[in-house]
Each structure stands twice: as structure tokens, then as C-alpha cells.
Design a protein around this motif. Sequence first.
Motif, PDB file in Angstrom:
ATOM      1  N   SER A   1      24.562  31.924  34.839  1.00  0.00           N
ATOM      2  CA  SER A   1      23.147  31.654  35.067  1.00  0.00           C
ATOM      3  C   SER A   1      22.375  32.965  35.260  1.00  0.00           C
ATOM      4  N   PRO A   2      21.201  33.082  34.662  1.00  0.00           N
ATOM      5  CA  PRO A   2      20.403  34.295  34.836  1.00  0.00           C
ATOM      6  C   PRO A   2      19.942  34.501  36.279  1.00  0.00           C
ATOM      7  N   TYR A   3      20.075  33.440  37.085  1.00  0.00           N
ATOM      8  CA  TYR A   3      19.663  33.547  38.483  1.00  0.00           C
ATOM      9  C   TYR A   3      20.777  34.054  39.385  1.00  0.00           C
ATOM     10  N   CYS A   4      21.958  34.280  38.835  1.00  0.00           N
ATOM     11  CA  CYS A   4      23.086  34.701  39.650  1.00  0.00           C
ATOM     12  C   CYS A   4      23.200  36.229  39.666  1.00  0.00           C
ATOM     13  N   GLY A   5      22.723  36.816  40.717  1.00  0.00           N
ATOM     14  CA  GLY A   5      22.910  38.238  40.953  1.00  0.00           C
ATOM     15  C   GLY A   5      23.555  38.412  42.299  1.00  0.00           C
TER      16      GLY A   5
ATOM     17  N   VAL B   1      25.169  26.460  48.456  1.00  0.00           N
ATOM     18  CA  VAL B   1      24.476  26.872  47.233  1.00  0.00           C
ATOM     19  C   VAL B   1      24.524  25.757  46.192  1.00  0.00           C
ATOM     20  N   ILE B   2      23.536  25.743  45.321  1.00  0.00           N
ATOM     21  CA  ILE B   2      23.476  24.731  44.259  1.00  0.00           C
ATOM     22  C   ILE B   2      23.847  25.328  42.903  1.00  0.00           C
TER      23      ILE B   2
ATOM     24  N   ALA C   1      13.201  36.622  45.294  1.00  0.00           N
ATOM     25  CA  ALA C   1      12.898  35.355  45.951  1.00  0.00           C
ATOM     26  C   ALA C   1      13.074  34.193  44.983  1.00  0.00           C
ATOM     27  N   LYS C   2      12.683  34.383  43.727  1.00  0.00           N
ATOM     28  CA  LYS C   2      12.800  33.327  42.719  1.00  0.00           C
ATOM     29  C   LYS C   2      14.273  32.996  42.460  1.00  0.00           C
ATOM     30  N   GLU C   3      15.114  34.034  42.373  1.00  0.00           N
ATOM     31  CA  GLU C   3      16.539  33.817  42.148  1.00  0.00           C
ATOM     32  C   GLU C   3      17.185  33.118  43.344  1.00  0.00           C
ATOM     33  N   PHE C   4      16.790  33.513  44.540  1.00  0.00           N
ATOM     34  CA  PHE C   4      17.354  32.888  45.737  1.00  0.00           C
ATOM     35  C   PHE C   4      17.012  31.404  45.779  1.00  0.00           C
ATOM     36  N   LEU C   5      15.760  31.068  45.507  1.00  0.00           N
ATOM     37  CA  LEU C   5      15.338  29.673  45.541  1.00  0.00           C
ATOM     38  C   LEU C   5      16.007  28.853  44.442  1.00  0.00           C
TER      39      LEU C   5
END
Length: 201
Positions: free
Chosen positions: A74-78, A65-66, A85-89
Motif C-alpha cells: 500500500s502506498p500508505y505504508c511507510g 491497524v487496518i 497525517a494522511k498516511e496515518f489515518l
Amino acid sequence: MKRSFIHEQYYDTTFFNDIAVLELETPTYMLKCGKNCQIIEPISPTIERQNLRASTNLFAAGWGVIEDCANSDSPYCGTEEEMTAKEFLATHPYTLQYTTLNLAECISPFSNYHPAQIGRNMFCVESNATPKSDTCFGDSGSSLKLKDRTGKSYAVGITSTGRGCAQEGYPGVYTKISSYQSWIQNTTGIQLIKQTEKPVT
């Protein structure tokens, strides 16, 4: 994969002896992809002693993971189940990632590891850059390599464990490949030491 051989004294709680070898179903011909591939040999104690210094640049690569979501707001961390898909990428790479690292003291006034956490066949590395880079979750098992003066590459370590990713006081912990030379040779039947090279005891 045809077979796998995990070290007989591997402990998944301490990550001591964190090494395995895989036997593939068919041979892989690295030379066929030309300059895009590089043969990386397991390092021997002699070559390690001659080339590995505190200032030596070590190169790590992996598909981990990056974004260290365990230590990030980070708002992308769930959770994996909730990721779009956007959060995974945003948290996982779509190309192979690289970083440059250097030797670090596992046990020092600047390290938060307890001596019992670091076995004699482990060593630590960390980034000297700002901001720091590091291997992360999903990179375990990938190699840490060095290049000698002639440009030849050797695998000096195996990404093993750590506390988070690029956290201050917690350098990455790696399996020391040279300590397992006899185990690799006995397991695979492949002679790693050239006849012109004397083994270190």
C-alpha cells in the motif's frame, strides 16, 4: 490503573500464558451507558463446552491497524517516523473496529504453524468471509467474545499473536480464558463460577 498482574509464567518469545489482569483506580459502572455498553463475563469451562462450536460466531473488536503494512505494498505504508497525517489515518482506525471469526485448527494441513508454537492453552480462529478479516497489530489484549442462546456475552479468548493479519495459513492465535479460571480467581479474589455451576476438572 492502580495495579497490573501479569501471569507468572508468561513468555514473551512464545506468548505462552499471555494473560494479565488490571485493577482500576475507580470502579467502572457499565450500566450507566445503557445499551451502548455490554457486560462481558470471562467464560467458564462448562459454558464454553456448551456453546463453543466450529460454527459459532465469535466477535472481535479493537483499535489495531487496518492495513498490514508488514505484508502490504500500500502506498500508505511507510515507517512510523515518516508517516504523514494522511498516511496515518489511512492505516489506523478512528472508530472501534469489529469483525466476526470462527474456530480454526492451529495445526492442520492448511496451517503453517509448527506444533511447538501452539501451547495447550491457546486456540486459533479465522475469518470465513471473502476477503478475510482478522485482528491485527495493536489489537493484542482485546477480547474475543461469544453470545450464548440467551444473548449473554462471554469473553472466550484474548487476542495474542499470529503471523501478519489475515494471511493464508496463519489463523489468529488467542489465549484460552477458560484455562485460566483458577488463576483469575486467585489473582483478583473474584469468584467466577456460580454456585449452581460445577467446575470442570
